[in-house]
Design a protein around this motif. Structure first.
Motif, PDB file in Angstrom:
ATOM      1  N   PRO A   7      58.723  91.761  82.545  1.00  0.00           N
ATOM      2  CA  PRO A   7      59.747  92.469  83.305  1.00  0.00           C
ATOM      3  C   PRO A   7      60.125  91.668  84.560  1.00  0.00           C
ATOM      4  CG  PRO A   7      57.916  93.932  82.790  1.00  0.00           C
ATOM      5  CD  PRO A   7      57.488  92.553  82.404  1.00  0.00           C
ATOM      6  N   SER A   8      61.345  91.837  85.025  1.00  0.00           N
ATOM      7  CA  SER A   8      61.828  91.021  86.139  1.00  0.00           C
ATOM      8  C   SER A   8      61.018  91.246  87.413  1.00  0.00           C
ATOM      9  CB  SER A   8      63.301  91.307  86.403  1.00  0.00           C
ATOM     10  OG  SER A   8      63.478  92.666  86.731  1.00  0.00           O
ATOM     11  N   GLY A   9      60.505  92.468  87.635  1.00  0.00           N
ATOM     12  CA  GLY A   9      59.705  92.732  88.825  1.00  0.00           C
ATOM     13  C   GLY A   9      58.417  91.944  88.817  1.00  0.00           C
ATOM     14  N   VAL A  10      57.744  91.905  87.663  1.00  0.00           N
ATOM     15  CA  VAL A  10      56.494  91.156  87.528  1.00  0.00           C
ATOM     16  C   VAL A  10      56.767  89.668  87.694  1.00  0.00           C
ATOM     17  CG1 VAL A  10      54.697  90.488  85.888  1.00  0.00           C
ATOM     18  CG2 VAL A  10      55.353  92.861  86.090  1.00  0.00           C
ATOM     19  N   LYS A  11      57.877  89.207  87.102  1.00  0.00           N
ATOM     20  CA  LYS A  11      58.249  87.803  87.175  1.00  0.00           C
ATOM     21  C   LYS A  11      58.509  87.383  88.625  1.00  0.00           C
ATOM     22  CE  LYS A  11      60.982  84.726  84.351  1.00  0.00           C
ATOM     23  NZ  LYS A  11      61.979  84.649  83.317  1.00  0.00           N
ATOM     24  N   ARG A  12      59.160  88.263  89.368  1.00  0.00           N
ATOM     25  CA  ARG A  12      59.459  87.979  90.769  1.00  0.00           C
ATOM     26  C   ARG A  12      58.173  87.893  91.592  1.00  0.00           C
ATOM     27  NH1 ARG A  12      63.167  91.847  91.490  1.00  0.00           N
ATOM     28  NH2 ARG A  12      61.728  93.246  92.520  1.00  0.00           N
ATOM     29  N   ARG A  13      57.233  88.803  91.343  1.00  0.00           N
ATOM     30  CA  ARG A  13      55.966  88.782  92.077  1.00  0.00           C
ATOM     31  C   ARG A  13      55.135  87.558  91.716  1.00  0.00           C
ATOM     32  NH1 ARG A  13      56.624  94.429  91.644  1.00  0.00           N
ATOM     33  NH2 ARG A  13      55.559  94.583  89.654  1.00  0.00           N
ATOM     34  N   LEU A  14      55.166  87.158  90.450  1.00  0.00           N
ATOM     35  CA  LEU A  14      54.433  85.965  90.034  1.00  0.00           C
ATOM     36  C   LEU A  14      55.004  84.715  90.690  1.00  0.00           C
ATOM     37  CD1 LEU A  14      53.891  86.628  86.238  1.00  0.00           C
ATOM     38  CD2 LEU A  14      52.115  86.433  87.959  1.00  0.00           C
ATOM     39  N   SER A  15      56.341  84.638  90.786  1.00  0.00           N
ATOM     40  CA  SER A  15      56.956  83.463  91.404  1.00  0.00           C
ATOM     41  C   SER A  15      56.673  83.427  92.901  1.00  0.00           C
ATOM     42  CB  SER A  15      58.454  83.421  91.136  1.00  0.00           C
ATOM     43  OG  SER A  15      59.110  84.464  91.798  1.00  0.00           O
ATOM     44  N   LYS A  16      56.603  84.596  93.539  1.00  0.00           N
ATOM     45  CA  LYS A  16      56.259  84.653  94.969  1.00  0.00           C
ATOM     46  C   LYS A  16      54.823  84.181  95.175  1.00  0.00           C
ATOM     47  CE  LYS A  16      56.333  87.804  98.929  1.00  0.00           C
ATOM     48  NZ  LYS A  16      55.395  86.976  99.664  1.00  0.00           N
TER      49      LYS A  16
ATOM     50  N   TRP B 198      43.503  80.089  90.475  1.00  0.00           N
ATOM     51  CA  TRP B 198      43.872  80.864  89.285  1.00  0.00           C
ATOM     52  C   TRP B 198      42.661  81.328  88.490  1.00  0.00           C
ATOM     53  CZ3 TRP B 198      42.631  79.189  84.370  1.00  0.00           C
ATOM     54  CH2 TRP B 198      42.197  77.879  84.258  1.00  0.00           C
ATOM     55  N   ARG B 199      41.541  80.628  88.595  1.00  0.00           N
ATOM     56  CA  ARG B 199      40.344  81.054  87.864  1.00  0.00           C
ATOM     57  C   ARG B 199      39.561  82.125  88.614  1.00  0.00           C
ATOM     58  NH1 ARG B 199      38.141  78.770  83.248  1.00  0.00           N
ATOM     59  NH2 ARG B 199      38.818  76.668  82.792  1.00  0.00           N
ATOM     60  N   ARG B 200      39.448  81.953  89.923  1.00  0.00           N
ATOM     61  CA  ARG B 200      38.575  82.813  90.720  1.00  0.00           C
ATOM     62  C   ARG B 200      39.195  84.164  91.079  1.00  0.00           C
ATOM     63  NH1 ARG B 200      37.263  77.872  93.449  1.00  0.00           N
ATOM     64  NH2 ARG B 200      38.776  78.433  95.042  1.00  0.00           N
ATOM     65  N   ASN B 201      40.459  84.158  91.506  1.00  0.00           N
ATOM     66  CA  ASN B 201      41.060  85.389  92.032  1.00  0.00           C
ATOM     67  C   ASN B 201      42.110  85.945  91.105  1.00  0.00           C
ATOM     68  OD1 ASN B 201      40.634  83.292  94.460  1.00  0.00           O
ATOM     69  ND2 ASN B 201      39.969  85.329  95.029  1.00  0.00           N
ATOM     70  N   ASP B 202      42.115  87.269  90.989  1.00  0.00           N
ATOM     71  CA  ASP B 202      43.103  87.958  90.159  1.00  0.00           C
ATOM     72  C   ASP B 202      44.274  88.409  91.007  1.00  0.00           C
ATOM     73  OD1 ASP B 202      42.555  87.897  87.530  1.00  0.00           O
ATOM     74  OD2 ASP B 202      41.645  89.877  87.399  1.00  0.00           O
ATOM     75  N   LEU B 203      45.459  88.373  90.406  1.00  0.00           N
ATOM     76  CA  LEU B 203      46.642  88.903  91.056  1.00  0.00           C
ATOM     77  C   LEU B 203      46.850  90.323  90.589  1.00  0.00           C
ATOM     78  CD1 LEU B 203      49.243  86.042  90.720  1.00  0.00           C
ATOM     79  CD2 LEU B 203      48.251  86.898  92.812  1.00  0.00           C
ATOM     80  N   LYS B 204      47.242  91.188  91.503  1.00  0.00           N
ATOM     81  CA  LYS B 204      47.552  92.564  91.100  1.00  0.00           C
ATOM     82  C   LYS B 204      49.053  92.711  91.001  1.00  0.00           C
ATOM     83  CE  LYS B 204      43.205  93.883  92.700  1.00  0.00           C
ATOM     84  NZ  LYS B 204      42.423  92.752  93.169  1.00  0.00           N
ATOM     85  N   VAL B 205      49.614  92.227  89.888  1.00  0.00           N
ATOM     86  CA  VAL B 205      51.072  92.288  89.721  1.00  0.00           C
ATOM     87  C   VAL B 205      51.494  93.280  88.699  1.00  0.00           C
ATOM     88  CG1 VAL B 205      51.591  89.977  90.491  1.00  0.00           C
ATOM     89  CG2 VAL B 205      51.002  90.348  88.138  1.00  0.00           C
TER      90      VAL B 205
END
Length: 51
Positions: free
Chosen positions: A6-15, A44-51
């Motif tokens: 979804p565009s919202g998730v994509k935007r948060r990932l790019s940020k 990217w291995r150690r910390n998780d993103l909450k997107v």
């Protein structure tokens, strides 16, 4: 991760991708080494993103 995002998730990932950079060398020089590290740096291995 799925191909469709979804565009919202994509935007948060790019940020998150853009904010995961080191402090520029000119900033370290300008502040006389006071700001060397980015406190929001993430691996990217150690910390998780909450997107």
């Amino acid at each position: 991760m799925s191909r469709y995002k979804p565009s919202g998730v994509k935007r948060r990932l790019s940020k998150a991708l853009k904010s995961n950079s080191a402090v520029p060398a000119w900033v370290i020089l300008k502040t006389n080494g006071k700001f060397r590290l980015n406190p929001k740096r993430r691996n990217w291995r150690r910390n998780d993103l909450k997107v």
